[in-house]
Design a protein around this motif. Structure first.
Motif, PDB file in Angstrom:
ATOM      1  N   GLN A 211      34.668  75.515  56.601  1.00  0.00           N
ATOM      2  CA  GLN A 211      33.794  76.819  56.767  1.00  0.00           C
ATOM      3  C   GLN A 211      32.395  76.635  57.383  1.00  0.00           C
ATOM      4  O   GLN A 211      31.797  75.854  56.777  1.00  0.00           O
ATOM      5  CB  GLN A 211      33.841  77.560  55.484  1.00  0.00           C
ATOM      6  N   GLN A 212      32.156  77.298  58.384  1.00  0.00           N
ATOM      7  CA  GLN A 212      30.853  77.387  58.920  1.00  0.00           C
ATOM      8  C   GLN A 212      29.822  78.150  58.180  1.00  0.00           C
ATOM      9  O   GLN A 212      30.062  78.983  57.595  1.00  0.00           O
ATOM     10  CB  GLN A 212      30.999  77.905  60.454  1.00  0.00           C
ATOM     11  N   GLY A 213      28.668  77.241  58.054  1.00  0.00           N
ATOM     12  CA  GLY A 213      27.529  78.053  57.365  1.00  0.00           C
ATOM     13  C   GLY A 213      27.537  78.274  55.908  1.00  0.00           C
ATOM     14  O   GLY A 213      26.658  79.056  55.313  1.00  0.00           O
ATOM     15  N   ILE A 214      28.371  77.370  55.129  1.00  0.00           N
ATOM     16  CA  ILE A 214      28.464  77.591  53.734  1.00  0.00           C
ATOM     17  C   ILE A 214      28.029  76.376  53.188  1.00  0.00           C
ATOM     18  O   ILE A 214      28.650  75.191  53.615  1.00  0.00           O
ATOM     19  CB  ILE A 214      29.927  77.724  53.388  1.00  0.00           C
ATOM     20  N   ASP A 215      27.081  76.245  52.145  1.00  0.00           N
ATOM     21  CA  ASP A 215      26.641  75.218  51.362  1.00  0.00           C
ATOM     22  C   ASP A 215      27.444  74.980  50.259  1.00  0.00           C
ATOM     23  O   ASP A 215      27.346  75.770  49.509  1.00  0.00           O
ATOM     24  CB  ASP A 215      25.115  75.433  51.103  1.00  0.00           C
ATOM     25  N   MET A 216      28.301  73.867  50.264  1.00  0.00           N
ATOM     26  CA  MET A 216      29.338  73.723  49.500  1.00  0.00           C
ATOM     27  C   MET A 216      28.811  73.557  47.909  1.00  0.00           C
ATOM     28  O   MET A 216      29.312  73.806  47.001  1.00  0.00           O
ATOM     29  CB  MET A 216      30.284  72.559  49.835  1.00  0.00           C
ATOM     30  N   THR A 217      27.648  72.749  48.127  1.00  0.00           N
ATOM     31  CA  THR A 217      27.030  72.280  46.636  1.00  0.00           C
ATOM     32  C   THR A 217      26.475  73.699  46.037  1.00  0.00           C
ATOM     33  O   THR A 217      26.660  73.910  44.874  1.00  0.00           O
ATOM     34  CB  THR A 217      25.891  71.524  46.887  1.00  0.00           C
ATOM     35  N   LEU A 218      25.947  74.523  46.715  1.00  0.00           N
ATOM     36  CA  LEU A 218      25.589  75.947  46.289  1.00  0.00           C
ATOM     37  C   LEU A 218      26.615  76.749  45.837  1.00  0.00           C
ATOM     38  O   LEU A 218      26.546  77.443  44.664  1.00  0.00           O
ATOM     39  CB  LEU A 218      24.569  76.645  47.198  1.00  0.00           C
ATOM     40  N   LEU A 219      27.549  76.806  46.644  1.00  0.00           N
ATOM     41  CA  LEU A 219      28.838  77.526  46.331  1.00  0.00           C
ATOM     42  C   LEU A 219      29.489  76.950  44.998  1.00  0.00           C
ATOM     43  O   LEU A 219      29.776  77.759  44.104  1.00  0.00           O
ATOM     44  CB  LEU A 219      29.864  77.388  47.389  1.00  0.00           C
ATOM     45  N   GLN A 220      29.431  75.674  44.783  1.00  0.00           N
ATOM     46  CA  GLN A 220      30.180  75.020  43.780  1.00  0.00           C
ATOM     47  C   GLN A 220      29.158  75.425  42.356  1.00  0.00           C
ATOM     48  O   GLN A 220      29.874  75.809  41.436  1.00  0.00           O
ATOM     49  CB  GLN A 220      30.178  73.619  43.627  1.00  0.00           C
ATOM     50  N   GLN A 221      27.876  75.454  42.436  1.00  0.00           N
ATOM     51  CA  GLN A 221      26.986  75.791  41.262  1.00  0.00           C
ATOM     52  C   GLN A 221      27.179  77.182  40.838  1.00  0.00           C
ATOM     53  O   GLN A 221      27.339  77.498  39.745  1.00  0.00           O
ATOM     54  CB  GLN A 221      25.458  75.462  41.678  1.00  0.00           C
ATOM     55  N   GLU A 222      27.392  78.137  42.094  1.00  0.00           N
ATOM     56  CA  GLU A 222      27.546  79.396  41.655  1.00  0.00           C
ATOM     57  C   GLU A 222      28.897  79.728  40.896  1.00  0.00           C
ATOM     58  O   GLU A 222      29.052  80.675  40.170  1.00  0.00           O
ATOM     59  CB  GLU A 222      27.573  80.330  42.621  1.00  0.00           C
ATOM     60  N   LEU A 223      29.860  79.282  41.457  1.00  0.00           N
ATOM     61  CA  LEU A 223      31.426  79.249  41.085  1.00  0.00           C
ATOM     62  C   LEU A 223      31.582  78.675  39.430  1.00  0.00           C
ATOM     63  O   LEU A 223      31.888  79.446  38.729  1.00  0.00           O
ATOM     64  CB  LEU A 223      32.410  78.793  41.912  1.00  0.00           C
ATOM     65  N   VAL A 224      30.901  77.557  39.281  1.00  0.00           N
ATOM     66  CA  VAL A 224      30.803  77.034  37.923  1.00  0.00           C
ATOM     67  C   VAL A 224      30.287  77.973  36.902  1.00  0.00           C
ATOM     68  O   VAL A 224      30.658  78.195  35.854  1.00  0.00           O
ATOM     69  CB  VAL A 224      30.022  75.509  38.124  1.00  0.00           C
ATOM     70  N   GLN A 225      28.952  78.341  37.388  1.00  0.00           N
ATOM     71  CA  GLN A 225      28.173  79.547  36.618  1.00  0.00           C
ATOM     72  C   GLN A 225      29.080  80.790  36.251  1.00  0.00           C
ATOM     73  O   GLN A 225      29.158  81.104  35.071  1.00  0.00           O
ATOM     74  CB  GLN A 225      26.899  79.791  37.368  1.00  0.00           C
ATOM     75  N   HIS A 226      29.863  81.192  37.101  1.00  0.00           N
ATOM     76  CA  HIS A 226      30.548  82.296  36.936  1.00  0.00           C
ATOM     77  C   HIS A 226      32.140  81.906  36.195  1.00  0.00           C
ATOM     78  O   HIS A 226      33.124  83.019  36.304  1.00  0.00           O
ATOM     79  CB  HIS A 226      30.711  83.241  38.011  1.00  0.00           C
ATOM     80  N   GLN A 227      32.314  80.857  36.134  1.00  0.00           N
ATOM     81  CA  GLN A 227      33.654  80.247  35.585  1.00  0.00           C
ATOM     82  C   GLN A 227      34.767  80.501  36.567  1.00  0.00           C
ATOM     83  O   GLN A 227      35.942  81.201  36.159  1.00  0.00           O
ATOM     84  CB  GLN A 227      34.133  80.667  34.181  1.00  0.00           C
ATOM     85  N   VAL A 228      34.698  80.327  37.773  1.00  0.00           N
ATOM     86  CA  VAL A 228      35.851  80.564  38.889  1.00  0.00           C
ATOM     87  C   VAL A 228      35.960  79.169  39.501  1.00  0.00           C
ATOM     88  O   VAL A 228      35.179  78.483  39.928  1.00  0.00           O
ATOM     89  CB  VAL A 228      35.200  81.467  40.090  1.00  0.00           C
TER      90      VAL A 228
END
Length: 182
Positions: free
Chosen positions: A119-136
């Motif tokens: 995916q272009q323009g997506i910070d995978m590390t930040l995405l992971q942190q957010e998804l973990v926080q929301h249990q996704v």
């Protein structure tokens, strides 16, 4: 998933479905659940048949939601057909891009976000942190091997697409969700 993990005792099936052990035994005898008996006479319920029965009992109400982000329309249709064939109580939702995905997640929280790794323009590390926080959970489609820098427990789906791998991962997700609900 090993064959042992694909089977449940009658007690486990009863707990997950919220019925008595005797009801499970009757459903096996009626052919509503697929099962076999151990040499000791204990029934082992096939998880896939339990998911199918649950799907029918819930009158097509999904047990979980999967948000597919920026996937090809034909591939998305394939995923829908596979979930229907497997009789999984899953609703697939499609987001055209990351912004649509965020808006959709605000309306209905998915259990799983499925997207390609490239995916272009997506910070995978930040995405992971957010998804973990929301249990996704995150599932990435990629022809490459899993990236060592990605720390979150994620599902890494191989391209070319292997439906059996997706089915196995979806079964794990559904049973985890079913156990949370029970």
């Amino acid at each position: 998933m090993s064959e042992q993990n694909q089977l449940l005792s009658t007690r486990q099936a009863a707990i997950l479905l919220g019925v008595s052990v005797r009801t499970i035994q009757l459903w096996v005898e009626q052919g509503l659940l697929s099962a076999w008996k151990t040499p000791g006479g204990h029934r082992r319920i096939v998880q896939e048949s339990l998911l199918s029965l649950l799907h029918k009992r819930q009158k097509l109400q999904p047990l979980t939601y999967v948000l597919c982000v920026n996937l090809d329309a034909d591939f998305f249709k394939l995923l829908q057909v596979l979930c229907q064939q497997w009789h999984f109580p899953v609703e697939l939702q499609q987001a055209r891009n990351a912004v649509d995905a965020l808006l959709m997640m605000g309306e209905q929280k998915p259990e799983l976000v499925l997207m390609t790794f490239e995916q272009q323009g997506i910070d995978m590390t930040l995405l992971q942190q957010e998804l973990v926080q929301h249990q996704v959970k995150l599932a990435l489609l990629s022809a490459e091997d899993p990236q060592p820098g990605l720390t979150m427990e994620m599902i890494w789906l191989r391209q070319p697409f292997e439906p059996l791998q997706f089915k196995t991962e979806l079964q794990k997700l559904l049973f985890a969700r079913l156990q949370q609900a029970g």
